[in-house]
Design a protein around this motif. Sequence first.
Motif, PDB file in Angstrom:
ATOM      1  N   CYS A 123      53.826  20.798 -69.132  1.00 22.21           N
ATOM      2  CA  CYS A 123      53.422  19.405 -68.908  1.00 22.21           C
ATOM      3  C   CYS A 123      54.621  18.510 -68.596  1.00 22.21           C
ATOM      4  CB  CYS A 123      52.654  18.870 -70.112  1.00 22.21           C
ATOM      5  SG  CYS A 123      53.596  18.877 -71.656  1.00 22.21           S
ATOM      6  N   ASP A 124      55.838  18.937 -68.983  1.00 19.18           N
ATOM      7  CA  ASP A 124      57.043  18.138 -68.743  1.00 19.18           C
ATOM      8  C   ASP A 124      57.718  18.443 -67.412  1.00 19.18           C
ATOM      9  OD1 ASP A 124      56.827  16.902 -71.237  1.00 19.18           O
ATOM     10  OD2 ASP A 124      58.016  18.472 -72.213  1.00 19.18           O
ATOM     11  N   ILE A 125      57.344  19.531 -66.770  1.00 21.33           N
ATOM     12  CA  ILE A 125      58.090  19.964 -65.581  1.00 21.33           C
ATOM     13  C   ILE A 125      57.232  20.086 -64.328  1.00 21.33           C
ATOM     14  CG2 ILE A 125      59.866  21.191 -66.874  1.00 21.33           C
ATOM     15  CD1 ILE A 125      58.286  23.785 -66.260  1.00 21.33           C
ATOM     16  N   GLN A 126      55.975  19.705 -64.395  1.00 23.17           N
ATOM     17  CA  GLN A 126      55.079  19.958 -63.265  1.00 23.17           C
ATOM     18  C   GLN A 126      55.197  18.944 -62.140  1.00 23.17           C
ATOM     19  OE1 GLN A 126      51.232  20.235 -65.007  1.00 23.17           O
ATOM     20  NE2 GLN A 126      51.118  18.083 -65.554  1.00 23.17           N
ATOM     21  N   ASP A 127      56.067  17.963 -62.255  1.00 18.44           N
ATOM     22  CA  ASP A 127      56.212  16.939 -61.213  1.00 18.44           C
ATOM     23  C   ASP A 127      57.271  17.349 -60.176  1.00 18.44           C
ATOM     24  OD1 ASP A 127      58.222  16.731 -63.087  1.00 18.44           O
ATOM     25  OD2 ASP A 127      58.463  14.576 -62.829  1.00 18.44           O
ATOM     26  N   VAL A 128      56.981  18.408 -59.449  1.00 12.75           N
ATOM     27  CA  VAL A 128      57.922  18.908 -58.441  1.00 12.75           C
ATOM     28  C   VAL A 128      57.360  18.805 -57.025  1.00 12.75           C
ATOM     29  CG1 VAL A 128      59.222  20.418 -59.987  1.00 12.75           C
ATOM     30  CG2 VAL A 128      57.158  21.277 -58.880  1.00 12.75           C
ATOM     31  N   GLY A 129      56.312  18.019 -56.861  1.00  8.54           N
ATOM     32  CA  GLY A 129      55.785  17.761 -55.523  1.00  8.54           C
ATOM     33  C   GLY A 129      54.744  18.733 -55.009  1.00  8.54           C
ATOM     34  N   VAL A 130      54.233  19.591 -55.899  1.00  5.98           N
ATOM     35  CA  VAL A 130      53.167  20.521 -55.507  1.00  5.98           C
ATOM     36  C   VAL A 130      52.060  20.458 -56.553  1.00  5.98           C
ATOM     37  CG1 VAL A 130      54.698  22.057 -54.207  1.00  5.98           C
ATOM     38  CG2 VAL A 130      54.320  22.478 -56.626  1.00  5.98           C
ATOM     39  N   SER A 131      50.924  21.044 -56.239  1.00  7.30           N
ATOM     40  CA  SER A 131      49.783  21.009 -57.156  1.00  7.30           C
ATOM     41  C   SER A 131      50.030  21.870 -58.391  1.00  7.30           C
ATOM     42  CB  SER A 131      48.526  21.498 -56.439  1.00  7.30           C
ATOM     43  OG  SER A 131      48.651  22.879 -56.127  1.00  7.30           O
ATOM     44  N   GLN A 132      49.253  21.644 -59.436  1.00  8.91           N
ATOM     45  CA  GLN A 132      49.402  22.391 -60.687  1.00  8.91           C
ATOM     46  C   GLN A 132      49.213  23.897 -60.490  1.00  8.91           C
ATOM     47  OE1 GLN A 132      46.930  24.040 -62.812  1.00  8.91           O
ATOM     48  NE2 GLN A 132      48.693  24.645 -64.044  1.00  8.91           N
ATOM     49  N   PRO A 133      48.201  24.342 -59.716  1.00  7.12           N
ATOM     50  CA  PRO A 133      48.086  25.788 -59.499  1.00  7.12           C
ATOM     51  C   PRO A 133      49.319  26.387 -58.804  1.00  7.12           C
ATOM     52  CG  PRO A 133      46.033  24.705 -58.922  1.00  7.12           C
ATOM     53  CD  PRO A 133      47.049  23.617 -59.155  1.00  7.12           C
ATOM     54  N   THR A 134      49.926  25.614 -57.910  1.00  4.76           N
ATOM     55  CA  THR A 134      51.131  26.089 -57.234  1.00  4.76           C
ATOM     56  C   THR A 134      52.297  26.172 -58.207  1.00  4.76           C
ATOM     57  OG1 THR A 134      50.323  25.150 -55.167  1.00  4.76           O
ATOM     58  CG2 THR A 134      52.660  25.705 -55.259  1.00  4.76           C
ATOM     59  N   VAL A 135      52.408  25.201 -59.109  1.00  4.49           N
ATOM     60  CA  VAL A 135      53.439  25.252 -60.155  1.00  4.49           C
ATOM     61  C   VAL A 135      53.249  26.520 -60.981  1.00  4.49           C
ATOM     62  CG1 VAL A 135      54.256  24.171 -62.300  1.00  4.49           C
ATOM     63  CG2 VAL A 135      53.833  22.765 -60.276  1.00  4.49           C
ATOM     64  N   SER A 136      52.038  26.797 -61.393  1.00  6.50           N
ATOM     65  CA  SER A 136      51.754  27.997 -62.180  1.00  6.50           C
ATOM     66  C   SER A 136      52.155  29.263 -61.432  1.00  6.50           C
ATOM     67  CB  SER A 136      50.273  28.065 -62.554  1.00  6.50           C
ATOM     68  OG  SER A 136      49.935  27.015 -63.414  1.00  6.50           O
ATOM     69  N   HIS A 137      51.865  29.304 -60.147  1.00  3.54           N
ATOM     70  CA  HIS A 137      52.239  30.460 -59.323  1.00  3.54           C
ATOM     71  C   HIS A 137      53.761  30.656 -59.326  1.00  3.54           C
ATOM     72  CE1 HIS A 137      52.675  33.129 -55.880  1.00  3.54           C
ATOM     73  NE2 HIS A 137      53.489  32.229 -55.358  1.00  3.54           N
ATOM     74  N   HIS A 138      54.492  29.576 -59.116  1.00  3.54           N
ATOM     75  CA  HIS A 138      55.947  29.676 -59.057  1.00  3.54           C
ATOM     76  C   HIS A 138      56.544  30.048 -60.421  1.00  3.54           C
ATOM     77  CE1 HIS A 138      56.483  28.648 -54.902  1.00  3.54           C
ATOM     78  NE2 HIS A 138      55.810  27.515 -55.037  1.00  3.54           N
ATOM     79  N   LEU A 139      55.987  29.510 -61.489  1.00  5.51           N
ATOM     80  CA  LEU A 139      56.467  29.884 -62.822  1.00  5.51           C
ATOM     81  C   LEU A 139      56.210  31.366 -63.092  1.00  5.51           C
ATOM     82  CD1 LEU A 139      55.377  26.727 -64.825  1.00  5.51           C
ATOM     83  CD2 LEU A 139      57.729  27.459 -64.347  1.00  5.51           C
ATOM     84  N   LYS A 140      55.076  31.867 -62.625  1.00  5.23           N
ATOM     85  CA  LYS A 140      54.772  33.297 -62.776  1.00  5.23           C
ATOM     86  C   LYS A 140      55.810  34.134 -62.033  1.00  5.23           C
ATOM     87  CE  LYS A 140      51.304  36.776 -61.698  1.00  5.23           C
ATOM     88  NZ  LYS A 140      50.061  37.071 -61.000  1.00  5.23           N
TER      89      LYS A 140
END
Length: 85
Positions: A31-48
């Motif tokens: 919740c603290d790092i998801q503001d990187v200019g992409v959607s939440q599912p995309t953030v999850s993909h990149h973290l994976k």
Amino acid sequence: MAGMFKALSDPVRLRLFSKIASHPDGEACVCDIQDVGVSQPTVSHHLKKLREAGLLTSERRGAWVYYAVVPSVVAGMGHLLAPTS
């Protein structure tokens, strides 16, 4: 190490990794790092992808997942990139 650098070659992944590595607590809630200019599912993909490359660990706490950089990774990358004399 090549796989780790390949994972970091994506600008979004590099931003996420940087946000986690520089977080004051040594770990960061998604919740603290998801503001990187992409959607939440995309953030999850990149973290994976970062986890699969061995760069991050994750721990679920209630509804949130907390991420931390694997300490040996930063040391290993630094050693690899350090100039030799």
